[in-house]
Design an enzyme around this catalytic site. Structure first.
Site, PDB file in Angstrom:
ATOM      1  N   ASN A  11       0.873  -1.178   0.000  1.00  0.00           N
ATOM      2  CA  ASN A  11       0.000   0.000   0.000  1.00  0.00           C
ATOM      3  C   ASN A  11       0.907   1.225   0.000  1.00  0.00           C
ATOM      4  O   ASN A  11       1.483   1.565   1.020  1.00  0.00           O
ATOM      5  CB  ASN A  11      -0.888  -0.036   1.252  1.00  0.00           C
ATOM      6  CG  ASN A  11      -1.705   1.228   1.419  1.00  0.00           C
ATOM      7  OD1 ASN A  11      -1.797   2.047   0.499  1.00  0.00           O
ATOM      8  ND2 ASN A  11      -2.296   1.399   2.594  1.00  0.00           N
ATOM      9  N   LYS A  13       0.153   4.235  -0.308  1.00  0.00           N
ATOM     10  CA  LYS A  13      -0.501   5.414   0.284  1.00  0.00           C
ATOM     11  C   LYS A  13      -0.282   6.655  -0.606  1.00  0.00           C
ATOM     12  O   LYS A  13      -0.196   6.529  -1.819  1.00  0.00           O
ATOM     13  CB  LYS A  13      -0.017   5.630   1.719  1.00  0.00           C
ATOM     14  CG  LYS A  13      -0.130   4.368   2.563  1.00  0.00           C
ATOM     15  CD  LYS A  13       0.019   4.629   4.027  1.00  0.00           C
ATOM     16  CE  LYS A  13       0.050   3.303   4.771  1.00  0.00           C
ATOM     17  NZ  LYS A  13       0.027   3.467   6.204  1.00  0.00           N
ATOM     18  N   HIS A  97      -9.582   1.026   4.930  1.00  0.00           N
ATOM     19  CA  HIS A  97      -8.283   1.200   5.617  1.00  0.00           C
ATOM     20  C   HIS A  97      -8.503   2.105   6.832  1.00  0.00           C
ATOM     21  O   HIS A  97      -9.281   3.056   6.769  1.00  0.00           O
ATOM     22  CB  HIS A  97      -7.258   1.814   4.661  1.00  0.00           C
ATOM     23  CG  HIS A  97      -5.866   1.760   5.221  1.00  0.00           C
ATOM     24  ND1 HIS A  97      -5.429   2.659   6.169  1.00  0.00           N
ATOM     25  CD2 HIS A  97      -4.837   0.905   5.003  1.00  0.00           C
ATOM     26  CE1 HIS A  97      -4.174   2.354   6.494  1.00  0.00           C
ATOM     27  NE2 HIS A  97      -3.793   1.294   5.804  1.00  0.00           N
ATOM     28  N   GLU A  99      -6.867   4.441   7.999  1.00  0.00           N
ATOM     29  CA  GLU A  99      -6.614   5.866   7.767  1.00  0.00           C
ATOM     30  C   GLU A  99      -7.845   6.521   7.145  1.00  0.00           C
ATOM     31  O   GLU A  99      -8.040   7.737   7.277  1.00  0.00           O
ATOM     32  CB  GLU A  99      -5.359   6.036   6.894  1.00  0.00           C
ATOM     33  CG  GLU A  99      -4.105   5.758   7.719  1.00  0.00           C
ATOM     34  CD  GLU A  99      -2.886   5.349   6.947  1.00  0.00           C
ATOM     35  OE1 GLU A  99      -2.879   5.463   5.704  1.00  0.00           O
ATOM     36  OE2 GLU A  99      -1.918   4.898   7.586  1.00  0.00           O
ATOM     37  N   GLU A 167      -5.411  -5.150  10.536  1.00  0.00           N
ATOM     38  CA  GLU A 167      -4.394  -4.118  10.759  1.00  0.00           C
ATOM     39  C   GLU A 167      -4.710  -3.372  12.050  1.00  0.00           C
ATOM     40  O   GLU A 167      -5.515  -2.420  12.044  1.00  0.00           O
ATOM     41  CB  GLU A 167      -4.398  -3.126   9.591  1.00  0.00           C
ATOM     42  CG  GLU A 167      -4.087  -3.753   8.253  1.00  0.00           C
ATOM     43  CD  GLU A 167      -3.515  -2.722   7.292  1.00  0.00           C
ATOM     44  OE1 GLU A 167      -2.380  -2.918   6.865  1.00  0.00           O
ATOM     45  OE2 GLU A 167      -4.186  -1.719   7.011  1.00  0.00           O
ATOM     46  N   GLY A 173       2.511   1.937  10.940  1.00  0.00           N
ATOM     47  CA  GLY A 173       3.512   2.988  10.844  1.00  0.00           C
ATOM     48  C   GLY A 173       4.220   3.311  12.142  1.00  0.00           C
ATOM     49  O   GLY A 173       4.904   4.333  12.233  1.00  0.00           O
ATOM     50  N   SER A 205       3.339  -2.395  10.364  1.00  0.00           N
ATOM     51  CA  SER A 205       4.784  -2.419  10.638  1.00  0.00           C
ATOM     52  C   SER A 205       5.468  -3.723  10.235  1.00  0.00           C
ATOM     53  O   SER A 205       6.428  -4.151  10.881  1.00  0.00           O
ATOM     54  CB  SER A 205       5.060  -2.102  12.114  1.00  0.00           C
ATOM     55  OG  SER A 205       4.668  -0.766  12.389  1.00  0.00           O
TER      56      SER A 205
HETATM   57  C1  PEP Z   1      -0.861   0.094   6.181  1.00  0.00           C
HETATM   58  O1  PEP Z   1      -1.112   1.270   6.370  1.00  0.00           O
HETATM   59  O2  PEP Z   1      -1.639  -0.617   5.516  1.00  0.00           O
HETATM   60  C2  PEP Z   1       0.339  -0.454   6.778  1.00  0.00           C
HETATM   61  C3  PEP Z   1       0.367  -1.725   7.018  1.00  0.00           C
HETATM   62  O3  PEP Z   1       1.348   0.451   7.068  1.00  0.00           O
HETATM   63  P1  PEP Z   1       2.789   0.124   7.696  1.00  0.00           P
HETATM   64  O4  PEP Z   1       3.292  -1.167   7.082  1.00  0.00           O
HETATM   65  O5  PEP Z   1       3.633   1.293   7.327  1.00  0.00           O
HETATM   66  O6  PEP Z   1       2.608  -0.024   9.158  1.00  0.00           O
END
Ligand code: PEP
Length: 243
Positions: A11, A13, A97, A99, A167, A173, A205
């Site tokens: 992703n 983003k 997601h 976010e 997630e 992040g 992460s």
């Molecule tokens: C995400 O936002 O889908 C994600 C998994 O981000 P990160 O790997 O940076 O934690």
């Protein structure tokens, strides 16, 4: 029935300009033409979909959108429909997601409508769920995720049209990850809420150092990767961690 391959999805983003996106897609495509054991997917920003589709060529790396609108077309300034994603070469759409759930106020009902839109356009919906830190600390993670699934995943879900990404919001992040026991526990709970055979990804992460351990868990059907998907070497190291 054979287990589906694990899926490693990037992703991107709201990152990368055209030249950077093309370079990253080319690097991933070049690696993907060699031996690997998982399915691969990249989800660039909308502006890069066409250029990335071109750069991926016949590498077998799939393309996805990071979101879609519930309607097929209309007066929705700034939005992109599932049909537009399909037309740009996508086979998948991420929906719900965290976010978007948190920053854009998307409800389970919104995510459900977007999931139906993805299916209407012939896309696989990657429905994201996950608890906040406060919810986990209150011992409510499974209840929260189960409620998100009940509200976001329509009854027409099948192993072919649905992927769930677990997630935890507090892991995205931050460099933090749940324990393996927590991942297994929540993936098992998700398994009970969705059709048999649908893949359940872990996201939050994931990086080249922790990928092998997470992807070795039998309940984990792959990874949704944010930050580490922006470097071809790291994304590829995670893909290679699929045993
Ligand atoms: C995400 O936002 O889908 C994600 C998994 O981000 P990160 O790997 O940076 O934690």
């Amino acid at each position: 029935m054979p287990e589906p391959k694990r899926l490693v999805a990037g992703n991107w983003k709201m990152n990368l300009l055209r030249a950077e996106g093309i370079a990253l897609a080319r690097a991933v495509a070049a690696e993907a033409r060699g031996a690997h054991r998982c399915d691969l997917l990249v989800c660039p920003p909308f502006t890069l979909l066409a250029a990335v589709a071109d750069a991926l060529g016949d590498s077998g790396v799939a393309l996805g959108g990071q979101d879609c609108h519930a309607a097929p077309a209309g007066a929705y300034t700034g939005c992109v429909s599932a049909e537009m994603l399909k037309d740009a070469g996508c086979g998948h759409a991420i929906v719900g997601h965290s976010e978007r759930r948190h920053a854009c106020g998307e409800s389970d009902g919104d995510v459900r409508a977007k999931t139906l839109a993805a299916w209407r356009a012939g896309l696989v919906a990657i429905v994201c769920v996950g608890e906040t830190r406060a919810e986990r600390e209150a011992g409510r993670a499974i209840d929260i995720v189960s409620a998100q699934l009940a509200g976001s995943v329509p009854g027409e879900a099948t192993a072919a049209n649905l992927v769930v990404a677990y997630e935890p919001v507090w892991a995205i992040g931050t460099g933090l990850t749940p324990t393996n026991e927590d991942i297994v526990e929540i993936h098992a709970a998700i398994r009970g809420c969705i059709p048999a055979g649908a893949r359940i990804l872990y996201g939050g992460s994931v990086n080249p150092k922790n990928a092998a351990e997470i992807l070795a868990l039998a309940e984990v059907g792959g990874a949704l990767v944010g930050g580490a998907s922006l470097k071809a070497q790291d994304f590829w190291a995670i893909a290679q961690a699929c045993g």
